[in-house]
Design a protein around this motif. Structure first.
Motif, PDB file in Angstrom:
ATOM      1  N   VAL A  42      52.359  -0.966  27.330  1.00 54.39           N
ATOM      2  CA  VAL A  42      53.457  -0.042  27.053  1.00 54.39           C
ATOM      3  C   VAL A  42      54.669  -0.833  26.573  1.00 54.39           C
ATOM      4  N   ARG A  43      55.173  -0.489  25.406  1.00 54.61           N
ATOM      5  CA  ARG A  43      56.327  -1.182  24.828  1.00 54.61           C
ATOM      6  C   ARG A  43      57.587  -0.957  25.650  1.00 54.61           C
ATOM      7  N   ARG A  44      58.509  -1.900  25.551  1.00 54.10           N
ATOM      8  CA  ARG A  44      59.794  -1.775  26.231  1.00 54.10           C
ATOM      9  C   ARG A  44      60.654  -0.704  25.570  1.00 54.10           C
ATOM     10  N   PRO A  45      61.504  -0.042  26.351  1.00 53.35           N
ATOM     11  CA  PRO A  45      62.439   0.913  25.748  1.00 53.35           C
ATOM     12  C   PRO A  45      63.495   0.163  24.944  1.00 53.35           C
ATOM     13  N   PRO A  46      64.163   0.834  24.019  1.00 48.28           N
ATOM     14  CA  PRO A  46      65.198   0.161  23.226  1.00 48.28           C
ATOM     15  C   PRO A  46      66.345  -0.321  24.100  1.00 48.28           C
ATOM     16  N   ALA A  47      66.924  -1.454  23.726  1.00 47.63           N
ATOM     17  CA  ALA A  47      68.067  -2.021  24.451  1.00 47.63           C
ATOM     18  C   ALA A  47      69.366  -1.551  23.808  1.00 47.63           C
ATOM     19  N   PRO A  48      70.464  -1.553  24.561  1.00 44.44           N
ATOM     20  CA  PRO A  48      71.753  -1.172  23.981  1.00 44.44           C
ATOM     21  C   PRO A  48      72.115  -2.094  22.818  1.00 44.44           C
ATOM     22  N   PRO A  49      72.607  -1.564  21.730  1.00 44.04           N
ATOM     23  CA  PRO A  49      72.952  -2.411  20.585  1.00 44.04           C
ATOM     24  C   PRO A  49      74.200  -3.239  20.857  1.00 44.04           C
ATOM     25  N   GLY A  50      74.232  -4.418  20.260  1.00 41.30           N
ATOM     26  CA  GLY A  50      75.436  -5.239  20.284  1.00 41.30           C
ATOM     27  C   GLY A  50      75.691  -6.016  21.556  1.00 41.30           C
ATOM     28  N   VAL A  51      74.771  -5.995  22.516  1.00 41.08           N
ATOM     29  CA  VAL A  51      74.973  -6.718  23.772  1.00 41.08           C
ATOM     30  C   VAL A  51      74.430  -8.137  23.636  1.00 41.08           C
ATOM     31  N   THR A  52      75.221  -9.119  24.047  1.00 41.56           N
ATOM     32  CA  THR A  52      74.777 -10.514  24.037  1.00 41.56           C
ATOM     33  C   THR A  52      73.656 -10.687  25.044  1.00 41.56           C
ATOM     34  N   THR A  53      72.603 -11.420  24.671  1.00 38.66           N
ATOM     35  CA  THR A  53      71.462 -11.605  25.554  1.00 38.66           C
ATOM     36  C   THR A  53      71.208 -13.080  25.822  1.00 38.66           C
ATOM     37  N   ALA A  54      70.576 -13.341  26.957  1.00 37.14           N
ATOM     38  CA  ALA A  54      70.125 -14.671  27.331  1.00 37.14           C
ATOM     39  C   ALA A  54      68.693 -14.543  27.814  1.00 37.14           C
ATOM     40  N   CYS A  55      67.910 -15.603  27.686  1.00 36.89           N
ATOM     41  CA  CYS A  55      66.495 -15.497  28.046  1.00 36.89           C
ATOM     42  C   CYS A  55      66.219 -15.932  29.476  1.00 36.89           C
ATOM     43  N   GLY A  56      67.233 -16.418  30.207  1.00 33.58           N
ATOM     44  CA  GLY A  56      66.992 -16.848  31.570  1.00 33.58           C
ATOM     45  C   GLY A  56      68.267 -17.241  32.288  1.00 33.58           C
ATOM     46  N   PRO A  57      68.156 -17.570  33.590  1.00 35.82           N
ATOM     47  CA  PRO A  57      69.339 -17.910  34.388  1.00 35.82           C
ATOM     48  C   PRO A  57      70.130 -19.096  33.862  1.00 35.82           C
ATOM     49  N   ALA A  58      69.468 -20.128  33.358  1.00 36.19           N
ATOM     50  CA  ALA A  58      70.189 -21.305  32.869  1.00 36.19           C
ATOM     51  C   ALA A  58      71.115 -20.936  31.718  1.00 36.19           C
ATOM     52  N   ASP A  59      70.621 -20.125  30.780  1.00 37.51           N
ATOM     53  CA  ASP A  59      71.458 -19.669  29.670  1.00 37.51           C
ATOM     54  C   ASP A  59      72.612 -18.807  30.179  1.00 37.51           C
ATOM     55  N   ALA A  60      72.335 -17.997  31.205  1.00 35.98           N
ATOM     56  CA  ALA A  60      73.385 -17.132  31.757  1.00 35.98           C
ATOM     57  C   ALA A  60      74.498 -17.954  32.401  1.00 35.98           C
ATOM     58  N   VAL A  61      74.136 -19.013  33.092  1.00 37.37           N
ATOM     59  CA  VAL A  61      75.148 -19.881  33.707  1.00 37.37           C
ATOM     60  C   VAL A  61      76.008 -20.524  32.629  1.00 37.37           C
ATOM     61  N   ARG A  62      75.389 -20.999  31.559  1.00 38.05           N
ATOM     62  CA  ARG A  62      76.162 -21.603  30.467  1.00 38.05           C
ATOM     63  C   ARG A  62      77.105 -20.591  29.837  1.00 38.05           C
ATOM     64  N   TRP A  63      76.620 -19.350  29.659  1.00 37.71           N
ATOM     65  CA  TRP A  63      77.471 -18.288  29.106  1.00 37.71           C
ATOM     66  C   TRP A  63      78.675 -18.036  30.002  1.00 37.71           C
ATOM     67  N   LEU A  64      78.457 -17.972  31.311  1.00 33.79           N
ATOM     68  CA  LEU A  64      79.556 -17.736  32.243  1.00 33.79           C
ATOM     69  C   LEU A  64      80.565 -18.868  32.216  1.00 33.79           C
ATOM     70  N   ARG A  65      80.082 -20.085  32.167  1.00 29.69           N
ATOM     71  CA  ARG A  65      81.002 -21.236  32.122  1.00 29.69           C
ATOM     72  C   ARG A  65      81.934 -21.134  30.921  1.00 29.69           C
ATOM     73  N   ARG A  66      81.366 -20.724  29.780  1.00 27.39           N
ATOM     74  CA  ARG A  66      82.188 -20.600  28.573  1.00 27.39           C
ATOM     75  C   ARG A  66      83.176 -19.452  28.691  1.00 27.39           C
ATOM     76  N   HIS A  67      82.715 -18.287  29.127  1.00 24.74           N
ATOM     77  CA  HIS A  67      83.565 -17.104  29.129  1.00 24.74           C
ATOM     78  C   HIS A  67      84.636 -17.131  30.200  1.00 24.74           C
ATOM     79  N   LEU A  68      84.359 -17.803  31.325  1.00 21.47           N
ATOM     80  CA  LEU A  68      85.330 -17.854  32.411  1.00 21.47           C
ATOM     81  C   LEU A  68      85.989 -19.203  32.515  1.00 21.47           C
ATOM     82  N   ALA A  69      85.731 -20.093  31.539  1.00 26.01           N
ATOM     83  CA  ALA A  69      86.334 -21.417  31.535  1.00 26.01           C
ATOM     84  C   ALA A  69      86.095 -22.137  32.874  1.00 26.01           C
TER      85      ALA A  69
END
Length: 254
Positions: free
Chosen positions: A223-250
């Motif tokens: 069963v295919r995944r439902p569509p995701a909200p358009p325009g939202v930044t995505t990361a493929c895992g926790p490590a990428d998410a931590v790097r994103w947070l470091r950048r956005h919250l300095a």
């Protein structure tokens, strides 16, 4: 030292638990994970935990304001489509940065006999032509979709016991991943499974059934995944998410 930065994780997945553990260990952060409450005994992550819905996008936006959330991370299941759209709307309303953690989907390989379905209804419609003994791993919430298939036998695996309506000929297996190829191979052999139904949830924890199905030469309805909200930044895992947070919250280490 400045004030703590508050991070809200919309959780319920392995990635969400890993991310909460990594962020909870960082100084200057307060981490809250929100769980939908659909599982009776969820695996709780590090940090603070809230259980239950927000009351739609307006309720989530209100919670973000009241709790002074600095960043929102949507690490829900790929099929939890409603909350992802609610998160996108609420984050835009409150002007809180939003990141969606999305594990890569599965990809068919040599020897796989996969049949694409756009919904559980499409999956149910395809089954009579593919087999008679079904290994159903799509969760208990959509079981009613298969209740009319009284000519088929189902092995239904879920974390919590399903409620009716349900297929009249079925056996319920209460279990939680990760699963091994050896165990999945034995399930298919012992129950004489001739077709597997799964959602494209991705990740390794539940991928062993696909290998076992390939080895057994049985078809898989994916069963295919439902569509995701358009325009939202995505990361493929926790490590990428931590790097994103470091950048956005300095944060230190950005």
């Amino acid at each position: 030292m400045g004030a703590e930065r508050h991070i809200l994780i919309l959780g319920g997945t392995t990635e969400a638990r890993r991310l909460a553990g990594e962020l909870d260990a960082l100084p200057g952060l307060r981490v809250t994970t929100s769980l939908a409450g659909r599982v009776a005994q969820p695996r709780l992550p590090a940090g603070q935990v809230r259980i239950g819905g927000f009351g739609g996008p307006s309720g989530l936006a209100r919670w973000l304001r009241e709790q002074q959330v600095d960043a929102l991370i949507d690490a829900t299941h790929p099929f939890a489509g409603t909350i992802s759209f609610n998160a996108a709307q609420a984050a835009a309303e409150v002007h809180v940065p939003l990141l969606a953690v999305r594990r890569p989907g599965w990809v068919a390989g040599p020897g796989d006999d996969w049949h694409d379905a756009g919904s559980l209804e499409e999956a149910a419609a395809a089954l009579p032509a593919l087999g008679e003994r079904v290994f159903l791993t799509t969760g208990r919430m959509g079981l009613a979709t298969f209740a009319h298939l009284d000519g088929l036998w189902f092995l239904v695996r879920s974390v919590d016991a399903p409620e009716p309506p349900a297929p009249p000929r079925m056996e319920v297996l209460l279990d939680r991943g990760p699963f091994t190829v050896e165990a999945e191979r034995e399930l298919i052999r012992r129950h004489r499974i001739d077709v597997l139904v799964t959602k494209d949830s991705g990740a390794a924890a539940t991928a062993a059934k696909l290998t076992a199905a390939r080895e057994a030469g049985i078809p898989v309805v994916v069963v295919r995944r439902p569509p995701a909200p358009p325009g939202v930044t995505t990361a493929c895992g926790p490590a990428d998410a931590v790097r994103w947070l470091r950048r956005h919250l300095a944060l230190p280490g950005a």
